[in-house]
Design a protein around this motif. Sequence first.
Motif, short mmCIF file in Angstrom:
data_model
loop_
_atom_site.label_atom_id
_atom_site.label_comp_id
_atom_site.label_asym_id
_atom_site.label_seq_id
_atom_site.Cartn_x
_atom_site.Cartn_y
_atom_site.Cartn_z
N LEU A 82 0.83 -1.20 0.00
CA LEU A 82 0.00 0.00 0.00
C LEU A 82 0.86 1.25 0.00
O LEU A 82 1.91 1.29 0.65
CB LEU A 82 -0.91 0.03 1.25
CG LEU A 82 -2.08 -0.94 1.30
CD1 LEU A 82 -2.76 -0.84 2.65
CD2 LEU A 82 -3.07 -0.65 0.18
N ASP A 83 0.40 2.26 -0.72
CA ASP A 83 0.99 3.60 -0.64
C ASP A 83 -0.17 4.53 -0.33
O ASP A 83 -0.89 4.98 -1.23
CB ASP A 83 1.65 3.95 -1.97
CG ASP A 83 2.32 5.32 -1.93
OD1 ASP A 83 2.42 5.90 -0.82
OD2 ASP A 83 2.72 5.82 -3.00
N THR A 84 -0.38 4.80 0.96
CA THR A 84 -1.60 5.50 1.38
C THR A 84 -1.29 6.56 2.43
O THR A 84 -0.22 6.57 3.05
CB THR A 84 -2.62 4.51 1.98
OG1 THR A 84 -2.02 3.82 3.09
CG2 THR A 84 -3.10 3.52 0.95
N ARG A 88 -3.06 4.15 -3.14
CA ARG A 88 -3.11 3.09 -4.15
C ARG A 88 -2.58 1.78 -3.57
O ARG A 88 -1.67 1.79 -2.73
CB ARG A 88 -2.28 3.50 -5.37
CG ARG A 88 -2.27 2.50 -6.50
CD ARG A 88 -1.54 3.04 -7.69
NE ARG A 88 -2.21 4.20 -8.25
CZ ARG A 88 -3.23 4.14 -9.11
NH1 ARG A 88 -3.70 2.95 -9.49
NH2 ARG A 88 -3.78 5.24 -9.57
N VAL A 89 -3.16 0.68 -4.01
CA VAL A 89 -2.65 -0.64 -3.67
C VAL A 89 -1.93 -1.20 -4.90
O VAL A 89 -2.42 -1.07 -6.03
CB VAL A 89 -3.77 -1.59 -3.20
CG1 VAL A 89 -4.82 -1.79 -4.27
CG2 VAL A 89 -3.20 -2.93 -2.77
N ARG A 90 -0.77 -1.77 -4.67
CA ARG A 90 -0.03 -2.44 -5.74
C ARG A 90 -0.16 -3.95 -5.54
O ARG A 90 0.02 -4.44 -4.43
CB ARG A 90 1.43 -2.01 -5.73
CG ARG A 90 1.65 -0.55 -6.07
CD ARG A 90 3.13 -0.19 -6.09
NE ARG A 90 3.35 1.18 -6.56
CZ ARG A 90 3.30 2.26 -5.78
NH1 ARG A 90 3.06 2.10 -4.48
NH2 ARG A 90 3.50 3.47 -6.27
N ASP A 144 -1.14 -5.28 6.35
CA ASP A 144 0.16 -4.79 5.88
C ASP A 144 1.00 -4.30 7.06
O ASP A 144 2.12 -3.84 6.88
CB ASP A 144 -0.01 -3.68 4.85
CG ASP A 144 -0.41 -2.35 5.48
OD1 ASP A 144 -1.12 -2.37 6.52
OD2 ASP A 144 -0.01 -1.30 4.97
N GLY A 145 0.45 -4.42 8.25
CA GLY A 145 1.14 -4.06 9.49
C GLY A 145 0.37 -4.69 10.65
O GLY A 145 -0.78 -5.11 10.48
N ALA A 146 0.99 -4.71 11.82
CA ALA A 146 0.37 -5.39 12.95
C ALA A 146 -0.93 -4.75 13.39
O ALA A 146 -1.74 -5.38 14.07
CB ALA A 146 1.36 -5.44 14.13
#
Length: 249
Positions: free
Chosen positions: A21-23, A102-104, A113-115
């Motif tokens: 993710l790039d958010t 955006r999700v890649r 994508d994280g705890a």
Amino acid sequence: MRYYRLDPVDDAAATQWRWSLDTKRRWGLPGTECPRCHSSPLAIALNYPSVDLSRLPEEREYRKARVAPWDEYVQLRDRVLPLLPPGAMVQPGMGMGPLAGRVRGRPPPVAMDGAWNLFVQPEGVDRLLAAGLRGIKPLPTAIKTARDVPPLLEMELQVSGDDVPECRPTPVGEPCPGCGVQRSRRSTVGAEWLDASAMNGLDVFRFRRNPAMTVGSERFVEVLRGMGDTGIRVTEVVVKQPSEAGAFP
């Protein structure tokens, strides 16, 4: 009931899923420092995507991550308190509103994508709700996906749970009269046992003493495992009744 800690797998070779993710969160409280005790806690895991600040006259003051003077932080915090979900834990740096970006790649139906970040696609939502699980609150995001990738929703998790009394930190002195931070010493028990009476019947939640820790019940984990490889690692945590804890070394 058994409970498990949920984390994304450490070894990329252990899962078939390749995604990232790039958010950015739309709004957040600034960081700050208490002028009395100089405590400067910063929330990295407390996010409330259901909170909409778009109608606040001061909405723009919540957009940029920054450190603010204590008095300014208190004013900003107090304005959003009526908009937060019941029982919300509030700390400097807390995020609000939907994620945008955006999700890649292609995430699994239930993904981390994280705890402290739990995401679901419509298929995952349907399976979790069909199982009658409690604490399931999926919310829309502004995350763009590829044309063949289902929409990605974010789970807004309640804060719940506690350690048994024997494992809780020992308070030192009185709470700070300014910010309420309580100094404490670590428990001498040398273990962490969760209090079975403090779970509030939720099947997935953030752990109150460590909101970066996501906890799922065995009912939640059973549904998760039924989906096959999700790229999520489950680790059982010890849960006891408070009266039982003293019987263990």
